[in-house]
Design a protein around this motif. Structure first.
Motif, PDB file in Angstrom:
ATOM      1  N   GLN A 237       8.910  -0.416  13.815  1.00 12.81           N
ATOM      2  CA  GLN A 237      10.134  -1.023  12.633  1.00 12.81           C
ATOM      3  C   GLN A 237      10.662  -3.077  13.118  1.00 12.81           C
ATOM      4  OE1 GLN A 237      13.619   1.884  12.613  1.00 12.81           O
ATOM      5  NE2 GLN A 237      15.325   0.091  13.108  1.00 12.81           N
ATOM      6  N   GLU A 238      10.422  -3.311  14.579  1.00 13.83           N
ATOM      7  CA  GLU A 238      10.753  -4.183  14.344  1.00 13.83           C
ATOM      8  C   GLU A 238       9.380  -5.835  13.595  1.00 13.83           C
ATOM      9  OE1 GLU A 238      11.303  -7.793  18.131  1.00 13.83           O
ATOM     10  OE2 GLU A 238      10.527  -5.697  18.710  1.00 13.83           O
ATOM     11  N   GLU A 239       8.550  -4.977  13.534  1.00 13.85           N
ATOM     12  CA  GLU A 239       7.134  -6.212  12.840  1.00 13.85           C
ATOM     13  C   GLU A 239       7.762  -5.749  12.206  1.00 13.85           C
ATOM     14  OE1 GLU A 239       2.661  -6.026  12.097  1.00 13.85           O
ATOM     15  OE2 GLU A 239       3.719  -4.036  12.607  1.00 13.85           O
ATOM     16  N   LEU A 240       8.028  -4.736  10.932  1.00 16.37           N
ATOM     17  CA  LEU A 240       8.218  -4.791   9.594  1.00 16.37           C
ATOM     18  C   LEU A 240      10.062  -5.371   8.853  1.00 16.37           C
ATOM     19  CD1 LEU A 240       7.969  -1.221   9.099  1.00 16.37           C
ATOM     20  CD2 LEU A 240       6.416  -2.445   8.239  1.00 16.37           C
TER      21      LEU A 240
ATOM     22  N   GLY B  84      10.404  -7.513  10.325  1.00 15.41           N
ATOM     23  CA  GLY B  84      10.142  -9.077  10.561  1.00 15.41           C
ATOM     24  C   GLY B  84       9.362  -9.408   9.637  1.00 15.41           C
ATOM     25  N   GLU B  85       8.988  -9.326   8.483  1.00 17.42           N
ATOM     26  CA  GLU B  85       8.402  -8.642   7.187  1.00 17.42           C
ATOM     27  C   GLU B  85       9.461  -9.048   5.635  1.00 17.42           C
ATOM     28  OE1 GLU B  85       5.361  -9.748   6.867  1.00 17.42           O
ATOM     29  OE2 GLU B  85       4.157  -9.391   8.520  1.00 17.42           O
ATOM     30  N   GLY B  86      10.735  -8.678   6.179  1.00 20.02           N
ATOM     31  CA  GLY B  86      11.326  -8.573   5.411  1.00 20.02           C
ATOM     32  C   GLY B  86      11.504  -7.217   4.727  1.00 20.02           C
ATOM     33  N   LEU B  87      10.732  -6.345   5.637  1.00 20.58           N
ATOM     34  CA  LEU B  87      11.155  -5.064   5.380  1.00 20.58           C
ATOM     35  C   LEU B  87      12.243  -4.035   6.052  1.00 20.58           C
ATOM     36  CD1 LEU B  87       8.497  -5.768   4.176  1.00 20.58           C
ATOM     37  CD2 LEU B  87       7.950  -3.664   4.302  1.00 20.58           C
ATOM     38  N   TRP B  88      13.482  -3.133   4.931  1.00 26.86           N
ATOM     39  CA  TRP B  88      14.429  -2.992   5.944  1.00 26.86           C
ATOM     40  C   TRP B  88      15.003  -1.756   5.650  1.00 26.86           C
ATOM     41  CZ3 TRP B  88      18.578  -1.431   2.562  1.00 26.86           C
ATOM     42  CH2 TRP B  88      18.207  -2.103   1.479  1.00 26.86           C
ATOM     43  N   ASP B  89      14.224  -1.462   4.445  1.00 23.66           N
ATOM     44  CA  ASP B  89      15.218   0.126   3.481  1.00 23.66           C
ATOM     45  C   ASP B  89      14.092   1.399   4.024  1.00 23.66           C
ATOM     46  OD1 ASP B  89      16.204   2.036   2.525  1.00 23.66           O
ATOM     47  OD2 ASP B  89      16.250   0.590   0.443  1.00 23.66           O
ATOM     48  N   PHE B  90      13.728   1.662   4.744  1.00 21.13           N
ATOM     49  CA  PHE B  90      13.495   2.397   5.526  1.00 21.13           C
ATOM     50  C   PHE B  90      13.074   3.927   4.688  1.00 21.13           C
ATOM     51  CE2 PHE B  90      13.456  -0.585   9.245  1.00 21.13           C
ATOM     52  CZ  PHE B  90      12.663  -1.151   9.342  1.00 21.13           C
TER      53      PHE B  90
ATOM     54  N   PRO C 150       1.611   2.810   7.403  1.00 16.67           N
ATOM     55  CA  PRO C 150       0.656   3.347   5.907  1.00 16.67           C
ATOM     56  C   PRO C 150      -0.176   4.473   4.854  1.00 16.67           C
ATOM     57  CG  PRO C 150      -0.706   1.640   7.136  1.00 16.67           C
ATOM     58  CD  PRO C 150       0.730   2.428   7.632  1.00 16.67           C
ATOM     59  N   TRP C 151       0.887   4.789   3.868  1.00 19.20           N
ATOM     60  CA  TRP C 151       0.315   6.099   3.056  1.00 19.20           C
ATOM     61  C   TRP C 151      -1.251   5.383   3.099  1.00 19.20           C
ATOM     62  CZ3 TRP C 151       1.265  10.801   2.289  1.00 19.20           C
ATOM     63  CH2 TRP C 151       1.125  11.530   1.576  1.00 19.20           C
ATOM     64  N   PHE C 152      -1.997   6.330   3.451  1.00 19.78           N
ATOM     65  CA  PHE C 152      -3.400   6.466   2.945  1.00 19.78           C
ATOM     66  C   PHE C 152      -3.970   5.180   1.178  1.00 19.78           C
ATOM     67  CE2 PHE C 152      -7.582   6.817   2.011  1.00 19.78           C
ATOM     68  CZ  PHE C 152      -7.933   5.925   3.379  1.00 19.78           C
ATOM     69  N   ASN C 153      -3.020   6.085   0.257  1.00 20.49           N
ATOM     70  CA  ASN C 153      -3.176   5.041  -0.587  1.00 20.49           C
ATOM     71  C   ASN C 153      -2.130   5.336  -1.844  1.00 20.49           C
ATOM     72  OD1 ASN C 153      -6.245   6.513  -1.424  1.00 20.49           O
ATOM     73  ND2 ASN C 153      -5.755   8.325  -1.523  1.00 20.49           N
TER      74      ASN C 153
ATOM     75  N   VAL D 161       2.698  -8.136   0.746  1.00 16.28           N
ATOM     76  CA  VAL D 161       3.109  -7.245   2.279  1.00 16.28           C
ATOM     77  C   VAL D 161       2.649  -6.009   2.593  1.00 16.28           C
ATOM     78  CG1 VAL D 161       5.167  -7.049   4.195  1.00 16.28           C
ATOM     79  CG2 VAL D 161       5.279  -9.027   2.960  1.00 16.28           C
ATOM     80  N   LEU D 162       3.143  -5.095   2.119  1.00 17.83           N
ATOM     81  CA  LEU D 162       2.846  -3.594   2.469  1.00 17.83           C
ATOM     82  C   LEU D 162       1.116  -3.882   1.983  1.00 17.83           C
ATOM     83  CD1 LEU D 162       5.454  -1.258   0.485  1.00 17.83           C
ATOM     84  CD2 LEU D 162       5.072  -1.734   3.274  1.00 17.83           C
ATOM     85  N   ARG D 163       0.446  -4.405   1.419  1.00 17.15           N
ATOM     86  CA  ARG D 163      -0.979  -4.456   0.513  1.00 17.15           C
ATOM     87  C   ARG D 163      -1.363  -4.738   2.585  1.00 17.15           C
ATOM     88  NH1 ARG D 163       0.036  -6.894  -4.159  1.00 17.15           N
ATOM     89  NH2 ARG D 163       0.001  -5.107  -6.058  1.00 17.15           N
TER      90      ARG D 163
END
Length: 979
Positions: A621-624, A626-632, A726-729, A746-748
């Motif tokens: 969660q900390e890594e995400l 840091g990448e600007g991803l927050w809406d988990f 991450p979901w595989f596809n 970021v997710l890619r």
């Protein structure tokens, strides 16, 4: 300058200013640190190629030392490893942390590790070399058998012994495995040679130094011996006939006496340091293995249940293997490969035809029993029943349920007649004693399964929890059901005897029996009942999307609790391999990727998509953040919006929403609790009171609901809510498509990092903990099925451990290739045109016109229109490619070999497929449509196959390995003047 070589008792005179070497020196060539013998201000002794030549029957040769031994000698080890540990206290008593630590010394361009230890004369020890870290944790150890150090006779107090070793690579140790040692080369001279003395016949002068040459020759043919030639007269001036002859001292090791086929590779060297005030009195030169042309063999693969003979009852039987071995020998094959043969009787129906879902990893399957062989005194009425059953079960495919039920019914009748005789026999008592640790729990499980009418041991009341006390009561004599327990013993005993008979026959014929080690066990199995802590019962094993299935695979097996297994050094695995080795001399490790990491699914998953790798480094969660991803929540819950429902279900979307979904925000939906997993969706579709609303379109509704529940981009860890996977596809989901570009990018990047970068070291370390235990549990030859999504660490680790990989032409491991190129396969591989998990060569050729044309153009090299039918000429071309490949083994499904002759291609190709990986409930029932007796009578196809074997240069049973080849090699050396 002196020329030395590989032999025992070579005397090298030195000047009085003498040698300076440290006590006993061990030099390790090659891996793992790639250090080599070098000349660094020393007297250099070159020696060269080893030869084989025939020797007379009465040829016996002398040995080395015969002098009194004084009290102490110094040993100095100099190796390319970092530490030596051995069986004696001076070398740590096998405690690596207490072993002999080595120090690095630069010698020219080389970094050599050395150390010194003093020992008493008469010292003997086993030892191995290890690469260790700063804390002396083992990073890598040598392969093969333990080294044996025996100090030569004649050592005086204070003598220095120098030992040169080669690092034993796993690939070099393969020929010491039982497949070669006890089967293929079992009839060679090494198996029959009388051990010879390796002592020196004369006393030594004060100025003498003795060099003892040692070399391993597991493949040496009958009538040959070993000779070393070198650049000085004592070594024949490179003339094999005048070289130093080596003696056979046992275990494929030679230490002095005669000539055979020319060795390949650069000349070997010996360095003797002339600058020391304390010379080496003895130099023990362990020169690794003889460098020969790569050995290559061939084999046939067929499931046990697929074999057809005139004696079987509707399914292949263990005793049929003797006929298959005969056919293999006639066709030039050294190997017969089977699918798993363990008992799979979990459900009591045809679902149990799946051979990879074991009820017990130790018990053999009653399906493969030959009931006619249970007794020499079968009553007439039982014989009549057998004859009738044989006719009824002689069908195109296996009728799993009928065949098994018939065999067990007949076996019970015979058991009642002869149980006292068998159960009181010394042979049975020995079998029970040697196998009771698994056999008694297996018999008890089978009794309880039948009593409770389910294999789900969680439904067995007070017997749900296994204990030794409960087991003893269940199997104790005097109970009303004791005959049932003994019947299961009886069946396993006869299965053992029948398979052992066929295995012994195969060894006698120089044919390897290769088994299959499944990656998992059924969750309702003996093993999960007896050892529940070894399994993660709330999970399932599978595979991510790959060539076999774009939706991934869910095999249903619980994943392993490796941490718990490690507490007794993986005792369950070691016992499993020990049991296999009773019958097999080689084995295939199913889904070897699972020993690096496994695709773990929650037990509520029905498909293979909802998974993550275990072990793996999650996205924190900390890594995400840091990448600007927050809406988990947005990214980790199914993304269901009204427009998606309308697009997927049309006007029927309101029915779907009312029965399966809740609207938590305007036009935003989530699954109701009773259908919020894949398995719950399936259950509700089948049992809902509203089922009549969607009954006619249930399949499309099922697929649509699965699409919805799989519409996520991150999987939240159920055991730690701050970790995500991450979901595989993920890029294929509308959830991903509706994110902004920054989040997508970021997710890619994070997805690629998770699947292809950050895990490599972790997975390598995981494999190096577990796989060596398997390999060291037996001396079987191990091959790994390394198909699918291959991490970068897999092939280097397999190479390091001496594991043979698998190459299927239609599934190339090289990127950007549609078809593999057999001529470019590496040596440490098995190559095959198809396997049991895909269509046969004929079916593959005929099912896709476009692919067929591309293959014909790129592989066959023709711009012509390819034949739509897979003709014997096409089969011959593809099969020959694989025979000619550099791979150590070329192993062919029997269906592909029979396609070499039109006579055997009348059956539709699709019917010859063994398994469809996209179908989790596939019926494994393929039977070869011709009997083994008929195949043995067909001399033409056997000759065709054997011609392919011989023309490719592969070994075959009956070939006198080494005779013709050695003469050719020797002639080449005499003409070319070099090895």
């Amino acid at each position: 300058m002196r020329s030395l070589s590989t032999a025992a008792g070579l005397r090298v005179r030195r000047r009085r200013r003498a040698f300076v070497v440290v006590a006993v020196v061990v030099l390790i060539h090659g891996s793992p640190l790639s250090s080599f013998l070098t000349a660094t201000g020393k007297e250099l002794a070159n020696f060269g190629a080893l030869f084989f030549v025939p020797v007379g029957r009465n040829g016996e040769f002398g040995g080395i030392f015969r002098e009194e031994i004084s009290e102490y000698s110094n040993l100095d080890f100099q190796i390319t490893s970092l530490l030596i540990a051995g069986s004696e206290l001076a070398l740590g008593s096998w405690n690596v942390k207490q072993g002999l630590a080595l120090s690095p010394v630069h010698q020219g361009n080389e970094l050599v590790w050395s150390g010194r230890v003093s020992v008493a004369t008469g010292f003997t020890s086993e030892y191995n070399n290890y690469v260790v870290d700063d804390n002396k944790n083992v990073l890598r150890s040598e392969s093969g058998e333990k080294r044996k150090l025996v100090l030569p006779e004649g050592i005086q107090d204070g003598d220095v012994i120098e030992i040169h070793d080669w690092w034993q690579d796993a690939s070099e140790a393969l020929f010491l495995r039982s497949a070669f040692k006890n089967v293929i080369f079992n009839g060679t001279e090494n198996a029959k040679r009388e051990v010879q003395s390796a002592s020196l016949n004369k006393s030594l002068d004060a100025e003498d130094t003795v060099v003892q040459f040692i070399i391993s020759c597991p493949r040496l043919g009958a009538g040959f011996t070993v000779v070393v030639t070198g650049s000085n007269p004592q070594l024949g001036n490179w003339r094999a006939q005048d070289g130093l002859k080596l003696n056979y001292v046992g275990d494929s090791i030679w230490k002095a006496n005669w000539v055979s086929s020319l060795e390949f590779g650069p000349n070997r060297e010996v360095d003797l340091d002339l600058s020391s005030s304390k010379p080496s009195r003895y130099v023990l030169l362990s020169d690794g293995a003889l460098r020969e042309s790569p050995w290559r063999g061939a084999g046939v693969a067929v499931p046990m249940f697929s074999i057809r003979s005139s004696e079987d009852l509707g399914v292949g039987e263990f005793l049929d293997l003797k006929l298959l071995v005969d056919w293999a020998v006639n066709s030039g094959f050294h190997l017969v490969q089977l699918l798993p043969i363990n008992d799979t009787s979990v459900h009591g129906m045809w679902w149990d035809s799946y051979p990879y879902s074991s009820l017990s990893v130790f018990a053999l399957h009653p399906l493969y029993l030959r009931v006619q062989a249970l007794s020499d005194a079968i009553p007439g009425d039982v014989k009549d029943g057998i004859s009738q059953a044989k006719k009824q079960l002689d069908q195109k495919d296996v009728d799993y349920e009928a065949a098994l039920a018939t065999k067990l019914s007949i076996a019970r009748k015979i058991f009642k007649l002869e149980k006292d005789k068998v159960l009181n026999s010394s042979s049975f008592k020995q079998f029970l004693s040697e196998n009771e640790e698994w056999l008694k729990p297996y018999a008890a499980f089978c009794f309880l399964r039948d009593f409770f009418e389910t294999s789900d041991h969680s439904q067995w009341g007070r017997f749900s929890q296994f204990s030794k006390e409960k087991l003893d009561k269940i199997v104790s004599e005097g109970t009303l059901h004791h005959d049932i327990i003994c019947f299961h013993y009886y069946i396993q005993y006869h299965l053992h005897m029948q398979l052992s008979e066929s295995a012994a026959y195969a060894r006698k014929k120089k044919v390897i029996l290769k088994g299959d080690l499944p990656i998992g066990v059924d969750r309702n199995s003996v093993d999960t009942w007896v050892y529940p802590t070894l399994f993660r019962m709330n999970t399932a094993t599978g595979a991510p999307p790959d060539y076999f299935d774009k939706n991934g695979q869910n095999w249903g097996f619980p994943t392993y609790n490796w941490e718990e297994m490690s507490k007794d050094n993986y005792g369950w695995w070691r016992a499993r391999l020990t049991q296999m080795a009773k019958y097999f001399t080689a084995y295939r490790i199913d889904h070897i990727l699972g020993f690096f990491r496994i695709w773990e699914l929650p037990d509520h998953a029905a498909t293979g998509l909802v998974g993550k790798f275990r072990p793996s480094i999650a996205l924190s969660q900390e890594e995400l953040l840091g990448e600007g991803l927050w809406d988990f929540d947005r990214m980790s819950r199914p993304y269901i919006r009204q427009e998606i429902l309308e697009e997927k279900f049309g006007s029927f979307w309101t029915v779907i929403a009312a029965n399966f979904l809740n609207e938590y925000n305007k036009q935003c939906y989530e699954f109701q609790e009773d259908c919020n997993t894949e398995k719950r969706i399936i259950a509700k579709l089948k049992t809902s009171s509203e089922r009549s609303l969607w009954l006619e379109k249930e399949d499309s509704i099922w697929r649509g609901l699965f699409d919805l529940i799989q519409n996520i981009v991150l999987i939240r860890d159920p055991e730690d809510s701050t970790k995500f996977y991450p979901w595989f596809n993920l890029e294929d989901t509308s959830s991903f498509g509706n994110l902004d570009e920054h989040i997508k990018n970021v997710l890619r990047r994070l997805c690629y990092d998770y699947y292809f970068a950050r895990q490599e070291n972790l997975w390598r370390q995981n494999a190096l903990k577990t796989l060596p235990v398997l390999l060291n549990s037996s001396d079987m030859l191990a091959c790994g099925e390394d198909l699918g999504l291959i991490p970068a660490c897999v092939h280097p680790v397999m190479q390091e451990l001496g594991l043979i990989g698998l190459r299927i032409q239609r599934m190339p491991s090289e990127p950007n290739l549609e078809f593999g190129i057999p001529s470019q396969y590496s040596y440490m591989t098995v190559c095959a045109p198809s396997c049991h998990d895909c269509s046969t060569l004929r079916a593959w050729w005929e099912e896709d016109e476009g692919r067929r044309s591309r293959f014909y153009k790129t592989v066959v090299g023709s711009d012509d229109e390819p034949p739509s039918r897979c003709t014997p000429e096409v089969v011959h071309f593809i099969v020959q490619q694989h025979f000619d490949a550099p791979s150590m083994w070329a192993i062919f499904p029997l269906q592909d070999l029979l396609a070499l002759k039109d006579k055997y291609t009348t059956r539709p190709a699709q019917e010859e497929t063994i398994n469809d990986p996209t179908h989790p409930k596939h019926y494994w029932r393929f039977r070869v449509h011709v009997t083994l007796e008929s195949l043995l009578d067909d001399k033409d196809i056997q000759a065709t196959i054997k011609d392919l074997v011989t023309s490719s240069g592969r070994s075959f049973p009956g070939k006198e390995d080494g005779v013709e080849e050695s003469e050719v090699k020797l002639a080449q050396v005499q003409l070319n003047g070099k090895a």
